[in-house]
Design a protein around this motif. Structure first.
Motif, PDB file in Angstrom:
ATOM      1  N   HIS A 201       0.815  -1.212   0.000  1.00 33.51           N
ATOM      2  CA  HIS A 201       0.000   0.000   0.000  1.00 33.51           C
ATOM      3  C   HIS A 201       0.848   1.262   0.000  1.00 33.51           C
ATOM      4  N   GLU A 202       2.031   1.177   0.539  1.00 37.29           N
ATOM      5  CA  GLU A 202       2.925   2.345   0.532  1.00 37.29           C
ATOM      6  C   GLU A 202       3.315   2.733  -0.888  1.00 37.29           C
ATOM      7  N   ALA A 203       3.524   1.721  -1.744  1.00 35.73           N
ATOM      8  CA  ALA A 203       3.927   1.984  -3.133  1.00 35.73           C
ATOM      9  C   ALA A 203       2.733   2.100  -4.070  1.00 35.73           C
ATOM     10  N   HIS A 204       1.618   1.476  -3.708  1.00 35.12           N
ATOM     11  CA  HIS A 204       0.423   1.453  -4.561  1.00 35.12           C
ATOM     12  C   HIS A 204      -0.816   1.786  -3.726  1.00 35.12           C
ATOM     13  N   PRO A 205      -0.956   3.040  -3.340  1.00 38.08           N
ATOM     14  CA  PRO A 205      -2.047   3.423  -2.429  1.00 38.08           C
ATOM     15  C   PRO A 205      -3.443   3.313  -3.037  1.00 38.08           C
ATOM     16  N   ASP A 206      -3.527   3.107  -4.355  1.00 34.55           N
ATOM     17  CA  ASP A 206      -4.831   2.990  -4.996  1.00 34.55           C
ATOM     18  C   ASP A 206      -5.396   1.567  -4.909  1.00 34.55           C
ATOM     19  N   TRP A 207      -4.623   0.620  -4.379  1.00 30.87           N
ATOM     20  CA  TRP A 207      -5.090  -0.761  -4.263  1.00 30.87           C
ATOM     21  C   TRP A 207      -5.766  -0.991  -2.912  1.00 30.87           C
ATOM     22  N   LYS A 208      -6.803  -1.824  -2.931  1.00 30.81           N
ATOM     23  CA  LYS A 208      -7.584  -2.135  -1.736  1.00 30.81           C
ATOM     24  C   LYS A 208      -7.501  -3.632  -1.438  1.00 30.81           C
ATOM     25  N   LEU A 209      -7.771  -3.973  -0.189  1.00 29.21           N
ATOM     26  CA  LEU A 209      -7.799  -5.373   0.240  1.00 29.21           C
ATOM     27  C   LEU A 209      -9.142  -5.668   0.894  1.00 29.21           C
ATOM     28  N   GLN A 210      -9.790  -6.746   0.455  1.00 28.90           N
ATOM     29  CA  GLN A 210     -11.057  -7.184   1.041  1.00 28.90           C
ATOM     30  C   GLN A 210     -10.877  -8.562   1.668  1.00 28.90           C
ATOM     31  N   LEU A 211     -11.239  -8.683   2.949  1.00 31.60           N
ATOM     32  CA  LEU A 211     -11.211  -9.961   3.650  1.00 31.60           C
ATOM     33  C   LEU A 211     -12.646 -10.477   3.732  1.00 31.60           C
ATOM     34  N   ILE A 212     -12.908 -11.548   3.016  1.00 32.51           N
ATOM     35  CA  ILE A 212     -14.259 -12.105   2.925  1.00 32.51           C
ATOM     36  C   ILE A 212     -14.306 -13.411   3.707  1.00 32.51           C
ATOM     37  N   GLY A 213     -15.144 -13.491   4.708  1.00 35.59           N
ATOM     38  CA  GLY A 213     -15.258 -14.699   5.515  1.00 35.59           C
ATOM     39  C   GLY A 213     -15.828 -14.374   6.876  1.00 35.59           C
ATOM     40  N   LYS A 214     -16.269 -15.376   7.567  1.00 35.48           N
ATOM     41  CA  LYS A 214     -16.929 -15.164   8.852  1.00 35.48           C
ATOM     42  C   LYS A 214     -15.980 -14.569   9.880  1.00 35.48           C
ATOM     43  N   ASP A 215     -16.460 -13.524  10.552  1.00 36.58           N
ATOM     44  CA  ASP A 215     -15.730 -12.893  11.641  1.00 36.58           C
ATOM     45  C   ASP A 215     -16.276 -13.450  12.951  1.00 36.58           C
ATOM     46  N   PHE A 216     -15.450 -14.191  13.683  1.00 37.94           N
ATOM     47  CA  PHE A 216     -15.893 -14.804  14.932  1.00 37.94           C
ATOM     48  C   PHE A 216     -15.791 -13.853  16.116  1.00 37.94           C
ATOM     49  N   ASN A 217     -15.319 -12.617  15.847  1.00 33.17           N
ATOM     50  CA  ASN A 217     -15.189 -11.592  16.888  1.00 33.17           C
ATOM     51  C   ASN A 217     -14.443 -12.118  18.113  1.00 33.17           C
ATOM     52  N   ASP A 218     -13.327 -12.778  17.854  1.00 28.31           N
ATOM     53  CA  ASP A 218     -12.508 -13.348  18.919  1.00 28.31           C
ATOM     54  C   ASP A 218     -11.152 -12.652  18.942  1.00 28.31           C
ATOM     55  N   ASN A 219     -10.211 -13.217  19.680  1.00 26.69           N
ATOM     56  CA  ASN A 219      -8.879 -12.611  19.783  1.00 26.69           C
ATOM     57  C   ASN A 219      -8.172 -12.540  18.433  1.00 26.69           C
ATOM     58  N   TYR A 220      -8.422 -13.550  17.587  1.00 25.30           N
ATOM     59  CA  TYR A 220      -7.787 -13.571  16.270  1.00 25.30           C
ATOM     60  C   TYR A 220      -8.236 -12.366  15.443  1.00 25.30           C
ATOM     61  N   SER A 221      -9.536 -12.168  15.325  1.00 26.32           N
ATOM     62  CA  SER A 221     -10.024 -11.052  14.511  1.00 26.32           C
ATOM     63  C   SER A 221      -9.721  -9.712  15.173  1.00 26.32           C
ATOM     64  N   GLU A 222      -9.696  -9.691  16.496  1.00 29.78           N
ATOM     65  CA  GLU A 222      -9.364  -8.452  17.193  1.00 29.78           C
ATOM     66  C   GLU A 222      -7.932  -8.030  16.865  1.00 29.78           C
ATOM     67  N   GLY A 223      -7.036  -9.017  16.766  1.00 31.13           N
ATOM     68  CA  GLY A 223      -5.658  -8.711  16.395  1.00 31.13           C
ATOM     69  C   GLY A 223      -5.553  -8.119  14.997  1.00 31.13           C
ATOM     70  N   LEU A 224      -6.360  -8.638  14.072  1.00 32.72           N
ATOM     71  CA  LEU A 224      -6.361  -8.106  12.706  1.00 32.72           C
ATOM     72  C   LEU A 224      -6.883  -6.673  12.689  1.00 32.72           C
ATOM     73  N   LYS A 225      -7.953  -6.434  13.415  1.00 32.73           N
ATOM     74  CA  LYS A 225      -8.555  -5.094  13.439  1.00 32.73           C
ATOM     75  C   LYS A 225      -7.607  -4.088  14.083  1.00 32.73           C
ATOM     76  N   ASN A 226      -6.916  -4.509  15.122  1.00 38.36           N
ATOM     77  CA  ASN A 226      -5.949  -3.610  15.768  1.00 38.36           C
ATOM     78  C   ASN A 226      -4.804  -3.263  14.818  1.00 38.36           C
ATOM     79  N   PHE A 227      -4.346  -4.256  14.053  1.00 37.18           N
ATOM     80  CA  PHE A 227      -3.263  -4.009  13.088  1.00 37.18           C
ATOM     81  C   PHE A 227      -3.722  -3.008  12.031  1.00 37.18           C
ATOM     82  N   ILE A 228      -4.929  -3.185  11.521  1.00 37.26           N
ATOM     83  CA  ILE A 228      -5.465  -2.279  10.500  1.00 37.26           C
ATOM     84  C   ILE A 228      -5.542  -0.853  11.040  1.00 37.26           C
ATOM     85  N   LYS A 229      -5.991  -0.731  12.281  1.00 38.12           N
ATOM     86  CA  LYS A 229      -6.124   0.598  12.889  1.00 38.12           C
ATOM     87  C   LYS A 229      -4.769   1.222  13.173  1.00 38.12           C
ATOM     88  N   GLU A 230      -3.846   0.435  13.747  1.00 35.69           N
ATOM     89  CA  GLU A 230      -2.532   0.962  14.128  1.00 35.69           C
ATOM     90  C   GLU A 230      -1.730   1.439  12.920  1.00 35.69           C
TER      91      GLU A 230
END
Length: 350
Positions: A201-230
């Motif tokens: 994304h640093e070199a190609h800011p016009d590209w997007k990423l979509q994660l498609i699949g069930k979110d279990f709202n657990d520690n695993y997904s929380e870690g992903l969301k925190n990374f995206i935010k940070e």
């Protein structure tokens, strides 16, 4: 001949999609096709054809005798010959076999990470395997593991398949979107993809990423969301959640990625082929064999290699489009209903 697919739920996932695909595909070649979900319904219920006989057991616990006898009555009333139990539903299916020995029981194993375990870790499965007529597996490694560690005499490799419905949308007009079709859980290793995408994304800011699949709202997904935010990726990365009809979503994208640490023969890669995406996957399970030479396969948990594969695909548009077209043709030839159904029917009839 009448065959019933047994699955724990109809929430979107690889094994669940295969169970639905089998039930739908067997409507015409067999006398009747059925599907039973034991614990939960889900979005995939809407994908079942009207001709598929359907039962939801509402099973509450492992030893739910009320649900077991409801299943027996359904199987007996519909004169079902074969029960094909997918993944963890094998135990409940074995209980059915014990109280209704007339049925033939096939276990269909999808989980590629089982090959990294010992046979002694699966005592219940070994006991149940004494009652299986056959085992169907999704890659040769699983075949070898089952032959070595279980009591069933006949283990058959049948690759997963997908039913093509028309041609994918024109690739040239697609958005700069990378898709990952995988439920948010540990073996799928979304964090590896997020780390690689952050660098892309640093070199190609016009590209997007979509994660498609069930979110279990657990520690695993929380870690992903925190990374995206940070890392301030909220505008570039979206968590789409479960989607019943994935093809319209995938056909808006250009690249399909699977960054797993273990796999069997992932349905996601077949979906990418059907959607006309350029595939990138880690070298686990049967991913290399599925992709062949028509995409990129990188070592598992190698951020640098995944970043490089994404960069090459993004920067060489002409080559990417050409490879995506070849990959679609490859999947259609080797992993479509037409190629697999004859072998599947042989298993049932023998």
């Amino acid at each position: 001949m009448k065959v019933l697919q047994l699955i724990d739920s109809l929430e979107p996932g690889g094994a669940e999609r295969i169970a639905v695909t089998y039930a739908n595909s067997l409507c015409d070649p067999l006398e009747a096709s059925f599907l039973c979900t034991t614990r939960a319904e889900g979005l995939l219920k809407g994908a079942l054809k009207d001709k598929v006989g359907y039962l939801f057991l509402k099973k509450k616990r492992t030893l739910d005798y009320s649900a077991l006898f409801r299943l027996k009555r359904f199987v007996k009333a519909n004169k079902i010959d074969i029960v094909q139990a997918h993944t963890t539903s094998y135990f409940f299916a074995t209980l059915l076999k014990l109280i209704y020995p007339k049925i033939q029981l096939i276990w269909h194993e999808h989980h590629g990470n089982r090959i990294h375990t010992k046979g002694s870790d699966h005592k219940a499965l070994y006991w149940c395997s004494k009652f299986f007529s056959k085992i169907v597996v999704v890659n040769p490694d699983l075949k070898r593991w089952c032959e070595t560690n279980l009591a069933t005499k006949e283990v058959i490799y049948i690759p997963n398949f997908i039913v093509f419905e028309g041609e994918p949308e024109e690739v040239q007009t697609r958005s700069n979107i990378i898709c990952c079709l995988a439920n948010l859980r540990d073996p799928k290793n979304h964090m590896l993809l997020l780390k690689a995408f952050r660098r892309i994304h640093e070199a190609h800011p016009d590209w997007k990423l979509q994660l498609i699949g069930k979110d279990f709202n657990d520690n695993y997904s929380e870690g992903l969301k925190n990374f995206i935010k940070e890392h301030r990726l909220s505008a570039a990365v979206t968590i789409e959640g479960s989607i019943s009809a994935v093809q319209p979503q995938l056909q808006q994208a250009t690249i399909g990625v699977l960054s797993s640490s273990s796999e069997g023969l992932p349905m996601s890669l077949l979906e990418y082929g059907m959607a006309g995406l350029y595939p990138i996957a880690t070298n686990v399970g049967y991913c290399r064999e599925v992709i062949s030479t028509f995409g990129a396969v990188v070592e598992s948990n190698n951020e640098e290699a995944l970043t490089t594969a994404l960069r090459i695909a993004i920067e060489d548009r002409t080559w990417r489009i050409q490879q995506a077209g070849l990959y679609t043709a490859h999947i259609k030839k080797h992993y479509s209903l037409e190629g697999v159904l004859p072998e599947l029917l042989k298993i049932y009839k023998n």
